[in-house]
Enzyme design. Structure first.
Site, PDB file in Angstrom:
ATOM      1  N   HIS A   1       0.850  -1.198   0.000  1.00 32.55           N
ATOM      2  CA  HIS A   1       0.000   0.000   0.000  1.00 32.55           C
ATOM      3  C   HIS A   1       0.869   1.225   0.000  1.00 32.55           C
ATOM      4  CE1 HIS A   1      -2.129  -3.190   2.142  1.00 32.55           C
ATOM      5  NE2 HIS A   1      -3.124  -2.800   1.392  1.00 32.55           N
TER       6      HIS A   1
ATOM      7  N   GLY B   1      -6.479  10.851   5.550  1.00 33.25           N
ATOM      8  CA  GLY B   1      -7.302  12.003   5.198  1.00 33.25           C
ATOM      9  C   GLY B   1      -8.530  11.626   4.394  1.00 33.25           C
ATOM     10  N   ILE B   2      -8.334  10.889   3.311  1.00 32.20           N
ATOM     11  CA  ILE B   2      -9.508  10.560   2.480  1.00 32.20           C
ATOM     12  C   ILE B   2     -10.446   9.618   3.216  1.00 32.20           C
ATOM     13  CG2 ILE B   2      -8.787  11.024   0.089  1.00 32.20           C
ATOM     14  CD1 ILE B   2      -7.876   8.119  -0.081  1.00 32.20           C
TER      15      ILE B   2
ATOM     16  N   THR C   1      -8.614   1.349   9.354  1.00 34.44           N
ATOM     17  CA  THR C   1      -8.653   1.227  10.808  1.00 34.44           C
ATOM     18  C   THR C   1      -9.497   2.344  11.392  1.00 34.44           C
ATOM     19  OG1 THR C   1      -6.381   0.502  10.644  1.00 34.44           O
ATOM     20  CG2 THR C   1      -7.197   0.962  12.840  1.00 34.44           C
ATOM     21  N   SER C   2      -9.280   3.550  10.899  1.00 34.80           N
ATOM     22  CA  SER C   2      -9.977   4.677  11.510  1.00 34.80           C
ATOM     23  C   SER C   2     -11.482   4.576  11.274  1.00 34.80           C
ATOM     24  CB  SER C   2      -9.435   5.997  10.974  1.00 34.80           C
ATOM     25  OG  SER C   2      -9.567   6.042   9.590  1.00 34.80           O
TER      26      SER C   2
ATOM     27  N   GLY D   1      -9.813  -1.965  19.809  1.00 37.05           N
ATOM     28  CA  GLY D   1      -8.565  -1.926  19.029  1.00 37.05           C
ATOM     29  C   GLY D   1      -7.349  -2.415  19.804  1.00 37.05           C
TER      30      GLY D   1
ATOM     31  N   ARG E   1      -0.704   0.017  11.158  1.00 37.00           N
ATOM     32  CA  ARG E   1       0.101  -0.075   9.969  1.00 37.00           C
ATOM     33  C   ARG E   1       1.495   0.498  10.152  1.00 37.00           C
ATOM     34  NH1 ARG E   1      -2.357  -1.079   5.222  1.00 37.00           N
ATOM     35  NH2 ARG E   1      -4.395  -0.171   5.283  1.00 37.00           N
TER      36      ARG E   1
ATOM     37  N   ASP F   1       0.860  11.254  15.375  1.00 38.49           N
ATOM     38  CA  ASP F   1      -0.016  10.215  14.841  1.00 38.49           C
ATOM     39  C   ASP F   1      -1.220  10.859  14.148  1.00 38.49           C
ATOM     40  OD1 ASP F   1      -1.078   7.437  14.687  1.00 38.49           O
ATOM     41  OD2 ASP F   1      -2.683   8.412  15.812  1.00 38.49           O
TER      42      ASP F   1
ATOM     43  N   GLY G   1      -4.172   9.796  13.368  1.00 42.75           N
ATOM     44  CA  GLY G   1      -5.466   9.539  14.007  1.00 42.75           C
ATOM     45  C   GLY G   1      -5.650  10.382  15.266  1.00 42.75           C
TER      46      GLY G   1
HETATM   47  P1  ADP Z   1      -5.244   2.424   8.136  1.00 46.02           P
HETATM   48  O1  ADP Z   1      -4.210   2.298   9.219  1.00 46.02           O
HETATM   49  O2  ADP Z   1      -6.088   1.202   8.014  1.00 46.02           O
HETATM   50  O3  ADP Z   1      -4.682   2.941   6.851  1.00 46.02           O
HETATM   51  P2  ADP Z   1      -6.119   5.111   8.762  1.00 46.02           P
HETATM   52  O4  ADP Z   1      -4.899   5.573   8.051  1.00 46.02           O
HETATM   53  O5  ADP Z   1      -7.400   5.739   8.376  1.00 46.02           O
HETATM   54  O6  ADP Z   1      -6.283   3.545   8.692  1.00 46.02           O
HETATM   55  O7  ADP Z   1      -5.962   5.383  10.322  1.00 46.02           O
HETATM   56  C1  ADP Z   1      -4.735   5.290  10.950  1.00 46.02           C
HETATM   57  C2  ADP Z   1      -4.919   5.679  12.402  1.00 46.02           C
HETATM   58  O8  ADP Z   1      -5.643   4.679  13.101  1.00 46.02           O
HETATM   59  C3  ADP Z   1      -3.614   5.791  13.152  1.00 46.02           C
HETATM   60  O9  ADP Z   1      -3.060   7.053  12.986  1.00 46.02           O
HETATM   61  C4  ADP Z   1      -4.026   5.531  14.595  1.00 46.02           C
HETATM   62  O10 ADP Z   1      -4.394   6.730  15.259  1.00 46.02           O
HETATM   63  C5  ADP Z   1      -5.281   4.714  14.469  1.00 46.02           C
HETATM   64  N1  ADP Z   1      -5.093   3.340  14.946  1.00 46.02           N
HETATM   65  C6  ADP Z   1      -4.426   2.336  14.367  1.00 46.02           C
HETATM   66  N2  ADP Z   1      -4.514   1.209  15.117  1.00 46.02           N
HETATM   67  C7  ADP Z   1      -5.263   1.536  16.207  1.00 46.02           C
HETATM   68  C8  ADP Z   1      -5.731   0.834  17.366  1.00 46.02           C
HETATM   69  N3  ADP Z   1      -5.432  -0.442  17.547  1.00 46.02           N
HETATM   70  N4  ADP Z   1      -6.471   1.514  18.284  1.00 46.02           N
HETATM   71  C9  ADP Z   1      -6.765   2.819  18.107  1.00 46.02           C
HETATM   72  N5  ADP Z   1      -6.363   3.522  17.032  1.00 46.02           N
HETATM   73  C10 ADP Z   1      -5.631   2.896  16.098  1.00 46.02           C
HETATM   74 MG    MG Z   2      -3.723   4.767   6.662  1.00 39.89          MG
END
Ligand code: ADP
Ligand code: MG
Length: 575
Positions: free
Chosen positions: A217, A400-401, A442-443, A484, A541, A554, A556
Site C-alpha cells: 500500500h 485524510g480521504i 482502521t480509523s 482496538g 500499519r 499520529d 489519528g
Molecule cells: P489504516 O491504518 O487502516 O490505513 P487510517 O490511516 O485511516 O487507517 O488510520 C490510521 C490511524 O488509526 C492511526 O493514525 C491511529 O491513530 C489509528 N489506529 C491504528 N490502530 C489503532 C488501534 N489499535 N487503536 C486505536 N487507534 C488505532
Molecule cells: Mg492509513
C-alpha cells in the site's frame, strides 16, 4: 501514473462495475463486492476473501469455482467495511459455514472481525485465517504480526480447493493455516504507485536504488540499496527466503512452489529473467521445484516492484494447490460444469430499517448531533490533504480521504435519521454504520465503534446533560481501547482520546458547563496529539516502521483533536 479515470472519487466503484461486467461468467455483483455466479452440485464451505482495491487480481479476480466464493472489495487501498464483508459472506454462504481469509492489516482485521461476530450472531459458523507471509514486516519470532502480500494467493487457493473437495469448516480452516505457515514472501520496489487523481506517487525510490521489504500500500521499505541486476535480485530473494524455512521443511529434498509476482509496472519479460536464476538457485539448494508461477497475483496499482513467494507444501497442501480452479484471473485444469446462481443481490438494508420512538428531548439532542457531524465533515474536507501527508510518513497515506469519506457519510446518514424522527442514540448509531461502511480502514472501524458507544449512552429518551455527555465520551474512549487493543503510549488516536475523555469527565463532574469543560478537554487533546510526535508506533500499519514516525504526530490522534475542536464550535453556539 494512473492516466485513465473519470472523477477520482468514483474510481473504485467504476472499476468494480467494469470488472463485474467483464467477468459475468464467474462473478455477480453483490452489496460490498462480488460473489460467485455459479454453484457446485453440493453445498460447500464458503471461502470469503477481500481487502482494499488496487491489488488486482486480488481480490475480486480470484472468485470462482475451486477458489474463493466471494470477495469484499474496499475502496482503493482501504479495507472493506464490516457491512461489506458481512453482506458478501451472506451472499456466498451455502449453509456449511464461512471462512474469512485476508492479509493481516489492522483495518481489515477490525472490519472482518466485526463481520465475523455478526455472522455468528445470525447462526452462521464463521472462522478467520490471516495471511502473514511478508518476512520483512516483523521478525521470525513474531510470525503472527507479519502482514500478508502475494502469499494471499496460496492460502486462498488451498482453502478454496479444500472447500471444493467437500472439507468441513474445521478442516478448511486447519489446512488454510498449514498453507499460511508454509508460505514466505519477500518484496522490493523501484518506484511508488500514484493513485487516480494524485499528483505525486505515494512514495519514491531514488534513481539507481531499490527499496527492500516495502508493503503493498506504499508503506515505505525497510531498507534502500543499490539497484541490483536481475541475477543479483534473484540471489537476494532466494538466499533470504532459504534463511526463513518454515518448521518441518528440510533441504535437500523439500518441494517448493515459487511464485514470482509483479507489483504493477514490472514487465513479465523482466520477471522471467529474474525467475531463470530463482529456479536455478532453488535447485542448487536441493529443493524440488513444483509448478512455478510467474505473473501478477497481488499488485499495488502501478508500483514498480516484484516479490518472491515460496510455498513449501506438504502432500495435502500440494494436492490442493494443484487442484483445478476457474476464476477471472487465475485458472488451472478443468472444473466440473455448474449451474448459474439465480438469487438477486443482497440489498443494502441500512437505510430502510425502521426508526424507533424517541422523546422530544432526545430529538433536540439529535439535531445538535447532526450539526456537529456536518461541522466535522466540513473540517475534514479541509484537512484531508494534511492528514494524508501525515499518514504517508509511516503509514499508507489514506487517513485524510478515509476520514473525509467516513464523516461525510456519517453526516448524511445522521441527517436522514433525524429527519425521520430519530433520537440522539439512533441518529448516532446510523452515523456509526455509515462511517465504518464508507470510511473503511482502521480509523473507519474505530470511528464506527466510537459513535455507536456514544449513541448507546445517550439513548433515544433522556435529554443530554453535561454529565451524560461526559459518560458518553468516556464510554467512547473505553470502547476504542477494548476494540482496538491499543494502550496509551502506542502512538494511536488513543493518546488523544483518553486524556480528552478523562479531562471532560473530571470537569463536568466538578459541575462545569459542558461547553467550558469541552473547551478545556479539547486543548488537552490538542497538545496530547502533538506530543505523539515523540512516540514510536507500536501498533497498526505504522508499526513496521516505528522509528520512521518519530518527529511526526499520529494522524489519528491529530484528526481526533481537530474533531474535538470542530465540535466545540457547535457546542458553544447550541448548548
Ligand atoms: P489504516 O491504518 O487502516 O490505513 P487510517 O490511516 O485511516 O487507517 O488510520 C490510521 C490511524 O488509526 C492511526 O493514525 C491511529 O491513530 C489509528 N489506529 C491504528 N490502530 C489503532 C488501534 N489499535 N487503536 C486505536 N487507534 C488505532
Ligand atoms: Mg492509513
Amino acid at each position: 501514473m494512473t492516466r485513465l479515470f473519470n472523477d477520482p472519487e468514483d474510481f473504485a466503484e467504476e472499476m468494480i462495475d467494469g470488472f463485474t461486467l467483464a467477468s459475468a461468467r464467474w462473478v455477480r455483483a453483490v452489496a460490498g463486492g462480488v460473489a460467485r455466479a455459479t454453484r457446485a452440485a453440493e453445498p460447500t464451505v464458503a471461502v470469503v476473501i477481500g481487502g482494499g482495491s488496487g491489488h488486482y487480481p486480488a481480490f475480486g479476480g480470484l472468485v470462482g469455482p475451486g477458489l474463493a466464493h466471494g470477495a469484499a472489495m474496499g475502496n482503493l487501498f482501504a479495507s472493506p467495511s464490516a457491512q461489506q464483508v458481512h453482506s458478501v459472506a451472506r451472499a456466498a454462504d451455502e449453509g456449511r459455514g464461512v471462512l474469512l481469509t485476508f492479509g493481516n492489516y489492522a483495518g481489515d482485521v477490525l472490519h472482518f472481525g466485526q463481520a465475523q461476530e455478526r455472522l455468528r450472531e445470525t447462526g452462521i459458523d464463521c472462522r478467520t485465517v490471516l495471511v502473514t507471509d511478508d518476512i520483512w514486516s516483523a521478525p521470525k519470532e513474531d510470525l503472527d504480526r507479519r502482514r500478508g502480500i502475494a502469499g494471499d494467493l496460496v492460502v486462498f487457493k488451498v482453502a478454496g480447493a479444500a472447500a471444493e473437495a467437500g472439507y468441513d469448516l474445521d478442516e478448511v480452516e486447519r489446512v488454510a493455516r498449514v498453507a499460511n505457515a508454509r508460505t514466505r514472501s519477500f518484496g522490493v520496489a523501484f518506484g511508488g504507485c500514484t493513485l487516480p487523481g494524485a499528483t505525486e506517487p505515494l512514495f519514491t525510490v531514488p534513481e539507481g536504488k531499490m527499496a527492500v521489504g516495502l508493503g503493498i500500500h506504499g508503506e515505505p521499505g525497510i531498507d534502500e540499496i543499490d539497484l541490483p541486476s536481475a541475477d543479483e535480485l534473484a540471489r537476494m530473494f532466494v538466499e533470504k527466503l532459504l534463511d526463513e524455512l518454515p518448521d518441518g521443511v528440510e533441504l535437500p529434498g523439500a518441494r517448493v512452489v515459487p511464485i514470482l509476482n509483479g507489483l504493477g509496472s514490472v514487465k513479465y519479460e523482466e520477471l522471467f529473467v529474474v525467475y531463470r536464476t530463482v529456479h536455478r538457485l532453488l535447485e542448487e539448494a536441493g529443493a524440488v521445484v513444483v509448478d512455478p508461477e510467474v505473473g501478477e497475483f497481488c499488485t499495488s496499482f502501478d508500483m514498480a516492484g516484484a516479490s518472491l513467494t515460496l510455498l513449501w507444501p506438504d502432500d495435502e497442501v500440494e494436492r490442493l494447490w494443484l487442484a483445478p480452479c476457474d476464476t477471472p484471473a487465475y485458472r488451472r485444469g478443468a472444473v466440473s460444469p455448474r449451474a448459474a446462481v439465480s438469487e438477486a443481490s443482497v440489498a443494502d438494508e441500512l437505510d430502510e430499517a425502521p426508526i424507533g420512538v424517541a422523546s422530544e428531548d432526545s430529538r433536540v439532542v439529535a439535531a445538535i448531533v447532526v450539526t456537529a457531524l456536518a461541522a466535522m465533515a466540513r473540517m475534514l474536507d479541509e484537512q484531508a490533504d494534511d492528514l494524508g501527508r501525515m499518514d504517508r510518513v509511516a503509514g499508507d497515506g489514506d487517513h485524510g480521504i478515509g476520514m473525509q469519506r467516513g464523516s461525510r457519510a456519517a453526516a448524511a446518514a445522521a441527517a436522514k435519521a433525524a429527519e425521520r424522527g430519530a433520537g440522539a442514540g439512533t441518529t448516532l448509531v446510523r452515523a456509526s454504520d455509515a462511517w465504518s461502511d464508507k470510511g473503511g480502514g482502521t480509523s473507519g472501524a474505530i470511528w464506527g465503534v466510537m459513535l455507536r458507544a456514544l449513541g448507546g449512552t445517550l439513548g433515544d429518551d433522556a435529554p443530554a446533560d453535561a454529565l451524560t455527555v461526559g459518560a458518553g465520551i468516556k464510554a467512547m474512549s473505553d470502547a476504542v481501547m477494548s476494540f482496538g487493543k491499543a494502550k496509551p503510549g502506542d502512538k494511536t488516536m488513543i493518546d488523544a482520546i483518553v486524556p480528552f475523555a478523562d479531562a471532560l469527565v473530571q470537569r463536568v463532574g466538578a459541575g462545569g458547563r459542558l461547553s467550558d469543560a469541552w473547551a478545556e478537554a479539547s486543548e488537552i487533546a490538542d497538545s496530547a496529539a502533538q506530543a505523539t510526535s515523540h512516540m514510536t508506533a507500536r501498533l497498526g500499519r505504522a508499526r513496521s516502521h516505528g522509528d520512521k514516525s518519530l518527529g511526526t504526530p499520529d494522524p489519528g490522534a491529530v484528526s481526533f483533536a481537530l474533531i474535538a475542536d470542530a465540535v466545540l464550535e457547535v457546542l458553544k453556539k447550541e448548548v
